[in-house]
Write an enzyme that holds these catalytic residues in place. Structure first.
Site, short mmCIF file in Angstrom:
data_model
loop_
_atom_site.label_atom_id
_atom_site.label_comp_id
_atom_site.label_asym_id
_atom_site.label_seq_id
_atom_site.Cartn_x
_atom_site.Cartn_y
_atom_site.Cartn_z
N ASP A 1 0.04 8.44 -3.94
CA ASP A 1 -0.67 7.19 -3.68
C ASP A 1 -1.75 7.53 -2.65
O ASP A 1 -1.43 7.96 -1.54
CB ASP A 1 0.34 6.18 -3.12
CG ASP A 1 -0.31 4.86 -2.72
OD1 ASP A 1 -1.55 4.81 -2.55
OD2 ASP A 1 0.44 3.88 -2.54
N ILE A 2 -2.99 7.34 -3.01
CA ILE A 2 -4.09 7.80 -2.16
C ILE A 2 -4.11 7.09 -0.80
O ILE A 2 -4.64 7.63 0.18
CB ILE A 2 -5.45 7.66 -2.91
CG1 ILE A 2 -6.48 8.62 -2.30
CG2 ILE A 2 -5.95 6.23 -2.91
CD1 ILE A 2 -7.71 8.81 -3.18
N ASN B 1 -15.89 -1.72 -7.52
CA ASN B 1 -16.81 -2.34 -8.49
C ASN B 1 -18.13 -2.57 -7.77
O ASN B 1 -18.20 -2.50 -6.54
CB ASN B 1 -16.23 -3.64 -9.06
CG ASN B 1 -15.80 -4.60 -7.96
OD1 ASN B 1 -16.62 -5.08 -7.19
ND2 ASN B 1 -14.51 -4.87 -7.88
N ASP C 1 -8.43 0.23 -5.91
CA ASP C 1 -9.23 -0.65 -5.04
C ASP C 1 -8.32 -1.67 -4.34
O ASP C 1 -8.36 -1.82 -3.10
CB ASP C 1 -10.26 -1.37 -5.94
CG ASP C 1 -11.39 -2.02 -5.15
OD1 ASP C 1 -11.44 -1.83 -3.93
OD2 ASP C 1 -12.22 -2.70 -5.79
N1 AR6 Z 1 -3.51 5.96 -5.58
C1 AR6 Z 1 -4.08 6.81 -6.46
N2 AR6 Z 1 -4.48 6.44 -7.71
C2 AR6 Z 1 -4.26 5.15 -8.05
C3 AR6 Z 1 -3.68 4.20 -7.20
C4 AR6 Z 1 -3.28 4.65 -5.89
N3 AR6 Z 1 -2.72 3.83 -5.01
N4 AR6 Z 1 -3.61 3.01 -7.85
C5 AR6 Z 1 -4.13 3.20 -9.09
N5 AR6 Z 1 -4.53 4.50 -9.22
P1 AR6 Z 1 -8.59 1.90 -11.41
P2 AR6 Z 1 -11.36 2.21 -12.40
C6 AR6 Z 1 -5.14 5.19 -10.37
O1 AR6 Z 1 -8.31 0.86 -12.42
O2 AR6 Z 1 -10.89 2.59 -13.74
C7 AR6 Z 1 -10.64 -2.30 -9.88
O3 AR6 Z 1 -10.24 -3.61 -10.15
C8 AR6 Z 1 -5.00 4.56 -11.72
O4 AR6 Z 1 -3.74 4.88 -12.29
O5 AR6 Z 1 -8.09 1.72 -10.02
O6 AR6 Z 1 -12.47 3.02 -11.76
C9 AR6 Z 1 -12.01 -2.23 -9.21
O7 AR6 Z 1 -12.25 -3.34 -8.40
C10 AR6 Z 1 -6.15 5.25 -12.48
O8 AR6 Z 1 -5.74 6.53 -12.95
O9 AR6 Z 1 -10.19 2.19 -11.27
C11 AR6 Z 1 -12.94 -2.17 -10.38
O10 AR6 Z 1 -13.26 -3.46 -10.84
C12 AR6 Z 1 -7.21 5.46 -11.41
O11 AR6 Z 1 -6.55 5.21 -10.15
C13 AR6 Z 1 -12.17 -1.40 -11.43
O12 AR6 Z 1 -10.79 -1.61 -11.11
C14 AR6 Z 1 -8.40 4.55 -11.53
O13 AR6 Z 1 -8.00 3.27 -11.98
C15 AR6 Z 1 -12.45 0.08 -11.39
O14 AR6 Z 1 -11.81 0.70 -12.47
#
Ligand code: AR6
Length: 179
Positions: free
Chosen positions: A16-17, A30, A40
């Site tokens: 978890d980052i 976003n 996010d």
């Molecule tokens: N630590 C590391 N990776 C994570 C964590 C975490 N805590 N939580 C999720 N991931 P996403 P996007 C992974 O959807 O596709 C948001 O609503 C997740 O499994 O977070 O760039 C923003 O506000 C996936 O592999 O980002 C934007 O509207 C990766 O992080 C939109 O989502 C990216 O998933 C951005 O979408």
């Protein structure tokens, strides 16, 4: 998995980052910097309201670009917010914009003398970028940056959220270093 490029150690881990103790963590934001779900949401929950206040003052960030705030309550001193592309069919400059999101984040980090940074897998969650392709773009972009830029960065980590995602990144990195 870990490799050394010049004086930077690049590692791929599962986690978890928000728990990272690197100088900076990168947020997959976003373009309104309005917060959201996924990584996010996790960063804003863990970092507290100071980060969203700073985001509001900045106002927004175009796709493929990056901005920086403090880390609020996080261990990381900074959060670099970057905006990856929404994946449609691959014909809308998605690859170029994803690469740019990583590059601009690193340029910002270098300008702040940041020595360690952690990235999530940008765009591969809500934004739907196929992770095989996205991992290739992510890793090629950061490796190219390390090889061609004099950077203070000693530690660069990709923090993947599942075993499956970690495996994809590991396979991609193996095939890149074989070339
Ligand atoms: N630590 C590391 N990776 C994570 C964590 C975490 N805590 N939580 C999720 N991931 P996403 P996007 C992974 O959807 O596709 C948001 O609503 C997740 O499994 O977070 O760039 C923003 O506000 C996936 O592999 O980002 C934007 O509207 C990766 O992080 C939109 O989502 C990216 O998933 C951005 O979408």
């Amino acid at each position: 998995m870990e490799i050394k490029i010049n004086s930077t150690t690049l590692s791929l881990i599962k986690g978890d980052i928000t728990n990272e103790d690197t100088d900076a963590i990168v947020n997959a934001a976003n373009s309104r910097l309005a917060g959201g779900g996924g990584v996010d949401g996790a960063i804003h929950r863990a970092g507290g309201p100071k980060i969203i206040d700073e985001c509001r003052k900045i106002g927004g960030c175009p796709t493929g670009s990056a901005v920086i705030t403090t880390g609020g309550n996080l261990k990381a001193k900074y959060v670099i917010h970057t905006v990856g592309p929404v994946y449609r069919d691959g014909k809308n400059r998605e690859a170029e914009l994803l690469s740019s999101a990583y590059r601009k984040s690193l340029e910002l980090a270098a300008s702040k003398e940041i020595k360690s940074i952690a990235f999530p897998s940008i765009s591969t969650g809500a934004y739907g970028y196929p992770i095989n392709e996205a991992s290739e773009i992510a890793l090629n972009t950061v490796i190219e940056f390390i090889k061609t830029t004099v950077v203070p960065l000693q530690i660069m980590r990709f923090v993947l959220f599942s075993d499956k995602d970690l495996k994809v990144y590991e396979e991609t990195l193996r095939s890149i270093i074989k070339k």
